[in-house]
Motif scaffolding. Sequence first.
Motif, short mmCIF file in Angstrom:
data_model
loop_
_atom_site.label_atom_id
_atom_site.label_comp_id
_atom_site.label_asym_id
_atom_site.label_seq_id
_atom_site.Cartn_x
_atom_site.Cartn_y
_atom_site.Cartn_z
N PHE A 105 -56.58 -47.00 -49.08
CA PHE A 105 -56.92 -46.20 -47.90
C PHE A 105 -56.48 -44.75 -48.10
N ARG A 106 -55.29 -44.58 -48.68
CA ARG A 106 -54.78 -43.23 -48.93
C ARG A 106 -55.72 -42.46 -49.86
N GLN A 107 -56.17 -43.12 -50.92
CA GLN A 107 -57.03 -42.46 -51.89
C GLN A 107 -58.40 -42.14 -51.31
N GLN A 108 -58.83 -42.92 -50.31
CA GLN A 108 -60.10 -42.63 -49.63
C GLN A 108 -59.94 -41.56 -48.56
N ARG A 109 -58.67 -41.12 -48.34
CA ARG A 109 -58.32 -40.14 -47.30
C ARG A 109 -58.60 -40.71 -45.91
N PHE A 110 -58.42 -42.03 -45.77
CA PHE A 110 -58.52 -42.68 -44.48
C PHE A 110 -57.19 -42.52 -43.73
N PRO A 111 -57.16 -42.78 -42.43
CA PRO A 111 -55.88 -42.83 -41.71
C PRO A 111 -54.97 -43.88 -42.34
N GLN A 112 -53.67 -43.69 -42.20
CA GLN A 112 -52.71 -44.61 -42.80
C GLN A 112 -52.93 -46.05 -42.30
N LEU A 113 -52.94 -46.97 -43.22
CA LEU A 113 -53.14 -48.39 -42.88
C LEU A 113 -51.79 -48.99 -42.48
N ASP A 114 -51.69 -49.45 -41.26
CA ASP A 114 -50.43 -50.03 -40.78
C ASP A 114 -50.10 -51.31 -41.53
N TYR A 115 -48.82 -51.50 -41.79
CA TYR A 115 -48.35 -52.70 -42.47
C TYR A 115 -48.64 -53.93 -41.62
#
Length: 268
Positions: free
Chosen positions: A230-240
Motif C-alpha cells: 500500500f505504501r509503494q502504491q501511495r495509498f493511505p496507510q493500511l491499518d494493522y
Amino acid sequence: MHPSRTICAGLLGLAIAGSAGAQSTADEIAKYRAMLADGNPAELVEAQGEALWATKRGPKQASLEACDLGKGPGVVAGAYAELPRYFKDTGKVMDAEARLVHCMVTLQGLERADIVKKPFSEQGERATDMEALAAYVSAASRGMKIMIPQKHAEEKAAFERGKQAFYYRAGPYDFACASCHSKDSQRIRLQDLPNLQQAAAAQGAFASWPAYRVSQGALRTMQWRMADCFRQQRFPQLDYNSQAAIDLITYLGVKASGGTMAAPGLKR
C-alpha cells in the motif's frame, strides 16, 4: 550506416546489456539466498516466538498454549497453512496475526491497543512480539499444504472483497496490486515481481511469508507485506489487522492453495 540505424543499434545493445545485467544480478541474489537458506536468521526469531508462546504473561498470567488458531486449542502444527479462516467465536475471518492478537487479549488479558501500537520492528531492532509469534506459528506449517478454506459465507465474502481490492486502481500513480502482480516478467528495480494470477507464482509467494529481509535485517510478516505494498502504491496507510488487509491475504491465500508452506522465507 545511417545515423538512425546507428542510434537504434546502440539502444538495442544497451537494452540487451541492461537485460543481461539485471538477469545476472537476479541470479546472484538467488545464489545468495541459497547460501543463507540453511542458516536463515529467522530461526532466531522463531525461537523467540516459541518462548513467548509458552510464557505466562499479562494480567491473567497465562500462556498462549490454549490459543485456538483454527485446529483446536493449542494446536500450532498446520494452522498457518489454513489461515485466514472464519472463527465462530468472533464471527469474523481472521488471519494468523489477527488471531494471535485475539488470543493475547482474551487469554492473557493484554490490551489490544498496546499490542498493535507497534507490530513491526524498525531496522536493527529486536523482533516485536507479533513478528516473533508469526515466525513461530508459520514455521510449524513448513512442508504442509496451503488450504485456505472457502466453505463459510464470510470466507467467500472475504475472498471477493480481497479480489476487488487487488484490482482496485487509485492513488497518484493510478496503481493497483494487479499493476505489478498480474503480468509475467515484470520487475521493479532488480526485484522480480511474481504474477499472482499464475498458481505456481502465487504459491511460491504466499508460502514464503513471513520472511527475513536481508536488506532490512528483520523478519517481516504478511501483514507488513500488505502494508508495504500500500505504501509503494501511495495509498493511505493500511491499518494493522484491518478488514482490507485480511481480505487481501485471504484472496492471495486462496490463489496459492495447493502450494507447500516454506515460511519463514528469505528475501533480499
